[in-house]
Design a protein around this motif. Sequence first.
Motif, PDB file in Angstrom:
ATOM      1  N   GLN A  34      85.557  12.857 -22.573  1.00  0.00           N
ATOM      2  CA  GLN A  34      84.196  12.531 -22.154  1.00  0.00           C
ATOM      3  C   GLN A  34      83.171  13.003 -23.191  1.00  0.00           C
ATOM      4  OE1 GLN A  34      83.675  14.124 -18.183  1.00  0.00           O
ATOM      5  NE2 GLN A  34      85.415  12.953 -17.361  1.00  0.00           N
ATOM      6  N   TRP A  35      83.415  14.173 -23.796  1.00  0.00           N
ATOM      7  CA  TRP A  35      82.496  14.711 -24.797  1.00  0.00           C
ATOM      8  C   TRP A  35      82.436  13.793 -26.019  1.00  0.00           C
ATOM      9  CZ3 TRP A  35      81.939  16.486 -29.748  1.00  0.00           C
ATOM     10  CH2 TRP A  35      80.938  17.418 -30.003  1.00  0.00           C
ATOM     11  N   ILE A  36      83.594  13.426 -26.553  1.00  0.00           N
ATOM     12  CA  ILE A  36      83.653  12.543 -27.725  1.00  0.00           C
ATOM     13  C   ILE A  36      83.025  11.188 -27.398  1.00  0.00           C
ATOM     14  CG2 ILE A  36      85.210  11.249 -29.240  1.00  0.00           C
ATOM     15  CD1 ILE A  36      85.208  14.082 -30.073  1.00  0.00           C
ATOM     16  N   THR A  37      83.353  10.650 -26.245  1.00  0.00           N
ATOM     17  CA  THR A  37      82.831   9.345 -25.846  1.00  0.00           C
ATOM     18  C   THR A  37      81.314   9.383 -25.691  1.00  0.00           C
ATOM     19  OG1 THR A  37      84.918   8.779 -24.730  1.00  0.00           O
ATOM     20  CG2 THR A  37      82.946   7.541 -24.077  1.00  0.00           C
ATOM     21  N   ALA A  38      80.798  10.451 -25.087  1.00  0.00           N
ATOM     22  CA  ALA A  38      79.354  10.570 -24.878  1.00  0.00           C
ATOM     23  C   ALA A  38      78.616  10.691 -26.207  1.00  0.00           C
ATOM     24  CB  ALA A  38      79.051  11.770 -23.985  1.00  0.00           C
ATOM     25  N   PHE A  39      79.164  11.454 -27.138  1.00  0.00           N
ATOM     26  CA  PHE A  39      78.472  11.645 -28.413  1.00  0.00           C
ATOM     27  C   PHE A  39      78.459  10.359 -29.234  1.00  0.00           C
ATOM     28  CE2 PHE A  39      78.573  12.828 -32.972  1.00  0.00           C
ATOM     29  CZ  PHE A  39      77.240  13.234 -33.064  1.00  0.00           C
ATOM     30  N   LEU A  40      79.600   9.683 -29.321  1.00  0.00           N
ATOM     31  CA  LEU A  40      79.661   8.471 -30.141  1.00  0.00           C
ATOM     32  C   LEU A  40      79.009   7.277 -29.437  1.00  0.00           C
ATOM     33  CD1 LEU A  40      83.236   8.846 -31.661  1.00  0.00           C
ATOM     34  CD2 LEU A  40      81.032   9.402 -32.711  1.00  0.00           C
ATOM     35  N   ASN A  41      79.049   7.273 -28.103  1.00  0.00           N
ATOM     36  CA  ASN A  41      78.308   6.289 -27.299  1.00  0.00           C
ATOM     37  C   ASN A  41      78.605   4.851 -27.702  1.00  0.00           C
ATOM     38  OD1 ASN A  41      76.523   5.511 -25.270  1.00  0.00           O
ATOM     39  ND2 ASN A  41      74.761   5.466 -26.660  1.00  0.00           N
ATOM     40  N   SER A  42      79.881   4.541 -27.853  1.00  0.00           N
ATOM     41  CA  SER A  42      80.237   3.157 -28.205  1.00  0.00           C
ATOM     42  C   SER A  42      81.435   2.655 -27.409  1.00  0.00           C
ATOM     43  CB  SER A  42      80.513   3.038 -29.704  1.00  0.00           C
ATOM     44  OG  SER A  42      81.533   3.945 -30.098  1.00  0.00           O
ATOM     45  N   HIS A  43      82.551   3.402 -27.469  1.00  0.00           N
ATOM     46  CA  HIS A  43      83.769   3.007 -26.761  1.00  0.00           C
ATOM     47  C   HIS A  43      84.390   4.245 -26.128  1.00  0.00           C
ATOM     48  CE1 HIS A  43      83.675  -0.968 -28.623  1.00  0.00           C
ATOM     49  NE2 HIS A  43      83.462  -0.360 -29.790  1.00  0.00           N
ATOM     50  N   PRO A  44      85.265   4.064 -25.162  1.00  0.00           N
ATOM     51  CA  PRO A  44      85.992   5.219 -24.623  1.00  0.00           C
ATOM     52  C   PRO A  44      86.985   5.755 -25.662  1.00  0.00           C
ATOM     53  CG  PRO A  44      86.063   3.340 -23.105  1.00  0.00           C
ATOM     54  CD  PRO A  44      85.563   2.822 -24.411  1.00  0.00           C
ATOM     55  N   TYR A  45      86.906   7.038 -25.931  1.00  0.00           N
ATOM     56  CA  TYR A  45      87.789   7.658 -26.910  1.00  0.00           C
ATOM     57  C   TYR A  45      88.452   8.887 -26.301  1.00  0.00           C
ATOM     58  CZ  TYR A  45      85.415   4.842 -30.473  1.00  0.00           C
ATOM     59  OH  TYR A  45      84.911   3.811 -31.223  1.00  0.00           O
ATOM     60  N   ARG A  46      89.542   9.309 -26.957  1.00  0.00           N
ATOM     61  CA  ARG A  46      90.238  10.525 -26.558  1.00  0.00           C
ATOM     62  C   ARG A  46      90.507  11.366 -27.799  1.00  0.00           C
ATOM     63  NH1 ARG A  46      91.163   9.995 -21.352  1.00  0.00           N
ATOM     64  NH2 ARG A  46      92.143  12.054 -21.268  1.00  0.00           N
ATOM     65  N   LEU A  47      90.800  12.650 -27.567  1.00  0.00           N
ATOM     66  CA  LEU A  47      91.119  13.574 -28.650  1.00  0.00           C
ATOM     67  C   LEU A  47      92.536  14.079 -28.442  1.00  0.00           C
ATOM     68  CD1 LEU A  47      89.881  15.097 -31.137  1.00  0.00           C
ATOM     69  CD2 LEU A  47      89.379  16.974 -29.551  1.00  0.00           C
ATOM     70  N   VAL A  48      93.338  14.072 -29.510  1.00  0.00           N
ATOM     71  CA  VAL A  48      94.722  14.541 -29.427  1.00  0.00           C
ATOM     72  C   VAL A  48      94.971  15.599 -30.489  1.00  0.00           C
ATOM     73  CG1 VAL A  48      95.594  12.382 -28.453  1.00  0.00           C
ATOM     74  CG2 VAL A  48      95.588  12.709 -30.943  1.00  0.00           C
ATOM     75  N   HIS A  49      96.007  16.395 -30.268  1.00  0.00           N
ATOM     76  CA  HIS A  49      96.369  17.495 -31.163  1.00  0.00           C
ATOM     77  C   HIS A  49      97.821  17.340 -31.595  1.00  0.00           C
ATOM     78  CE1 HIS A  49      97.246  22.052 -31.735  1.00  0.00           C
ATOM     79  NE2 HIS A  49      96.850  21.517 -32.868  1.00  0.00           N
ATOM     80  N   PHE A  50      98.052  17.401 -32.905  1.00  0.00           N
ATOM     81  CA  PHE A  50      99.410  17.384 -33.446  1.00  0.00           C
ATOM     82  C   PHE A  50      99.988  18.789 -33.349  1.00  0.00           C
ATOM     83  CE2 PHE A  50     102.440  17.975 -36.887  1.00  0.00           C
ATOM     84  CZ  PHE A  50     103.266  16.869 -36.744  1.00  0.00           C
ATOM     85  N   GLU A  51     101.074  18.939 -32.608  1.00  0.00           N
ATOM     86  CA  GLU A  51     101.700  20.237 -32.421  1.00  0.00           C
ATOM     87  C   GLU A  51     102.855  20.420 -33.395  1.00  0.00           C
ATOM     88  OE1 GLU A  51     102.597  20.106 -28.232  1.00  0.00           O
ATOM     89  OE2 GLU A  51     100.590  20.835 -27.694  1.00  0.00           O
ATOM     90  N   SER A  52     103.166  21.672 -33.694  1.00  0.00           N
ATOM     91  CA  SER A  52     104.129  21.980 -34.753  1.00  0.00           C
ATOM     92  C   SER A  52     105.532  21.466 -34.473  1.00  0.00           C
ATOM     93  CB  SER A  52     104.164  23.494 -35.005  1.00  0.00           C
ATOM     94  OG  SER A  52     104.492  24.183 -33.806  1.00  0.00           O
ATOM     95  N   ASN A  53     105.850  21.191 -33.199  1.00  0.00           N
ATOM     96  CA  ASN A  53     107.183  20.690 -32.886  1.00  0.00           C
ATOM     97  C   ASN A  53     107.264  19.171 -32.950  1.00  0.00           C
ATOM     98  OD1 ASN A  53     105.564  20.294 -30.658  1.00  0.00           O
ATOM     99  ND2 ASN A  53     107.179  20.677 -29.161  1.00  0.00           N
ATOM    100  N   MET A  54     106.165  18.522 -33.278  1.00  0.00           N
ATOM    101  CA  MET A  54     106.154  17.057 -33.356  1.00  0.00           C
ATOM    102  C   MET A  54     106.585  16.595 -34.744  1.00  0.00           C
ATOM    103  SD  MET A  54     102.632  16.236 -31.259  1.00  0.00           S
ATOM    104  CE  MET A  54     102.554  16.522 -29.468  1.00  0.00           C
ATOM    105  N   ALA A  55     107.054  15.367 -34.829  1.00  0.00           N
ATOM    106  CA  ALA A  55     107.536  14.819 -36.099  1.00  0.00           C
ATOM    107  C   ALA A  55     106.357  14.323 -36.932  1.00  0.00           C
ATOM    108  CB  ALA A  55     108.512  13.673 -35.842  1.00  0.00           C
ATOM    109  N   PRO A  56     106.190  14.840 -38.153  1.00  0.00           N
ATOM    110  CA  PRO A  56     105.087  14.375 -39.006  1.00  0.00           C
ATOM    111  C   PRO A  56     105.382  12.999 -39.593  1.00  0.00           C
ATOM    112  CG  PRO A  56     106.413  15.964 -40.192  1.00  0.00           C
ATOM    113  CD  PRO A  56     106.990  15.888 -38.805  1.00  0.00           C
ATOM    114  N   ARG A  57     104.371  12.437 -40.227  1.00  0.00           N
ATOM    115  CA  ARG A  57     104.551  11.181 -40.954  1.00  0.00           C
ATOM    116  C   ARG A  57     105.071  11.474 -42.357  1.00  0.00           C
ATOM    117  NH1 ARG A  57      99.087  10.425 -41.434  1.00  0.00           N
ATOM    118  NH2 ARG A  57      99.130   8.311 -42.247  1.00  0.00           N
TER     119      ARG A  57
END
Length: 328
Positions: free
Chosen positions: A158-181
Amino acid sequence: MGDSGLLSLPKGRPGWLLASALALVAALGVAAAWRRRRAPRRLARVGTVSGLFVYPVKSCRGVAVERAEVTPLGLRCGEMRDRCWLVIKEDGHKVTAREEPRLVLISLACESGHLILSAPEMKDLHIPVELSPKNPVQNCRVFGFDIQGRDCGEEAAQWITAFLNSHPYRLVHFESNMAPRNAKDLMEPFQPSDKIAYPDCSPVMVLSEASVEELNSRLEKTVQIRNFRPNIVVTGCGPHEEDTWNEIVIGSAEMKGVMACPRCILTTVDPDTGIMDRKEPLDTLKSYRLCDPSEQHLYRSHPLFGWYFRIAKMGTLRVGDTVYKIIR
């Protein structure tokens, strides 16, 4: 005795003498090779680190730090890891300042286990660095490749979406156990072992102050180093000398130069206003920083500014450290 094709020993010389001689020759060869490997490297001073920047959230404002760890995925300072948070659309596709220039106005800090986001006319947002395992893992799409990220929750969305005020957005976090690119999937000069989270294609980008100063000498309206989002800024060298550093040592870390950084429209976003110019400094860079025709398959029509490095040895570096070029 007839010719058997084998080496004949002189009479009275036992076979062990030949074996000993061959063993000695082999040992001398091994010793010479070992000496070559152990020969001290020559280091040439090429500059001094004048700035270190970590960009926790891709396309948001960088955090200037005095000290950083060099990890396989890039720079880290405390709990802030370079480009390990990402704004995405609801379908998982990345969002950067190319699409939402006002992302560059979001400032970041880390305190008491929380990433803190600040933006004009917005109340600060505090996000736990260690998210609850109950938060869903999102499948994200970054430059055509899949990578995961744990959702930071509804308040962050909601914070990101409210600030950018264009489209619904989400924030994600890459965790150390996830596979990198794999960086090599994006740019061929990288090695299969080079890994990244959400950066464009490289764990570290180096830029010299002199390169920016030369560019500004050609511009009517000067730009900042922040337009180019480097991790390591170097002073005390000539313009574009960073292009020639095949291997460098800074502090206890070592890095190998891979390729130039091809520049895009993101460089035309004013880091103070979040307004995209779409022309400068990109047009001026194209007037004198295009690649050799033999490299157009790699860089196409993008001008080159700054240099991408891969991690050869993890370590720690600080502002004020000498930058050495390895001479072999």
